[in-house]
Design a protein around this motif. Structure first.
Motif, PDB file in Angstrom:
ATOM      1  N   GLY A  58       0.819  -1.212   0.000  1.00  0.00           N
ATOM      2  CA  GLY A  58       0.000   0.000   0.000  1.00  0.00           C
ATOM      3  C   GLY A  58       0.850   1.258   0.000  1.00  0.00           C
ATOM      4  N   THR A  59       0.346   2.272  -0.661  1.00  0.00           N
ATOM      5  CA  THR A  59       1.017   3.570  -0.691  1.00  0.00           C
ATOM      6  C   THR A  59      -0.032   4.664  -0.468  1.00  0.00           C
ATOM      7  OG1 THR A  59       2.521   5.011  -1.951  1.00  0.00           O
ATOM      8  CG2 THR A  59       0.872   3.800  -3.227  1.00  0.00           C
ATOM      9  N   GLN A  60       0.281   5.611   0.392  1.00  0.00           N
ATOM     10  CA  GLN A  60      -0.685   6.644   0.750  1.00  0.00           C
ATOM     11  C   GLN A  60      -0.738   7.723  -0.320  1.00  0.00           C
ATOM     12  OE1 GLN A  60      -2.761   6.947   3.655  1.00  0.00           O
ATOM     13  NE2 GLN A  60      -3.637   8.613   2.435  1.00  0.00           N
ATOM     14  N   VAL A  61      -1.941   8.059  -0.722  1.00  0.00           N
ATOM     15  CA  VAL A  61      -2.182   9.189  -1.623  1.00  0.00           C
ATOM     16  C   VAL A  61      -3.094  10.160  -0.892  1.00  0.00           C
ATOM     17  CG1 VAL A  61      -3.283   9.919  -3.766  1.00  0.00           C
ATOM     18  CG2 VAL A  61      -1.863   7.857  -3.733  1.00  0.00           C
ATOM     19  N   THR A  62      -2.627  11.396  -0.726  1.00  0.00           N
ATOM     20  CA  THR A  62      -3.400  12.413  -0.021  1.00  0.00           C
ATOM     21  C   THR A  62      -3.546  13.631  -0.915  1.00  0.00           C
ATOM     22  OG1 THR A  62      -2.523  11.657   2.106  1.00  0.00           O
ATOM     23  CG2 THR A  62      -3.576  13.829   2.052  1.00  0.00           C
ATOM     24  N   ILE A  63      -4.805  14.038  -1.104  1.00  0.00           N
ATOM     25  CA  ILE A  63      -5.097  15.190  -1.952  1.00  0.00           C
ATOM     26  C   ILE A  63      -5.662  16.303  -1.065  1.00  0.00           C
ATOM     27  CG2 ILE A  63      -6.215  15.988  -4.046  1.00  0.00           C
ATOM     28  CD1 ILE A  63      -4.317  13.536  -4.340  1.00  0.00           C
TER      29      ILE A  63
END
Length: 121
Positions: free
Chosen positions: A114-119
């Motif tokens: 998993g890799t975090q994506v934050t917008i």
């Protein structure tokens, strides 16, 4: 042993872009479909996009026209190009591969870490 290693997550402003990569390595006989799932806090994991070994793709409606999935079969790598990102795209993104480790072993699902994506808005 099979490993799926993701990269490319991060924090971007709304309207920005990110590119995720996932490389499968180890004892792999063949890879069928590869895809990206995501899970936001308090929500179920959902399929974002998938691509078959032949290149057929499908996307969840919410990302159509903004995300593009592709793969390099020679490198056992799948990519997710994400454009026009929205705050609701914020989630942990997981790579998935349906693959065989040997011809005589049934196909199984493998997952990345998993890799975090934050917008940000």
């Amino acid at each position: 042993q099979v490993q799926l290693v993701e990269s490319g997550g991060g924090l971007v402003q709304a309207g920005g872009s990110l590119r995720l990569s996932c490389a499968a390595s180890g004892s792999i006989f063949s890879i069928n479909a590869m895809g990206w799932y995501r899970q936001a806090p308090g929500k179920q994991r959902e399929l974002v996009a998938a691509i078959t070994s032949g290149g057929t793709t499908n996307y969840v409606d919410s990302v159509k026209g903004r995300f593009t999935i592709s793969r390099d079969n020679a490198k056992n790598t799948v990519y997710l190009e994400m454009n026009s990102l929205k705050p609701e795209d914020t989630a942990v993104y997981y790579c998935n591969a349906k693959l065989r480790v040997r011809l005589t072993v049934p196909e199984a699902n493998y997952w990345g870490q998993g890799t975090q994506v934050t917008i940000s808005s």
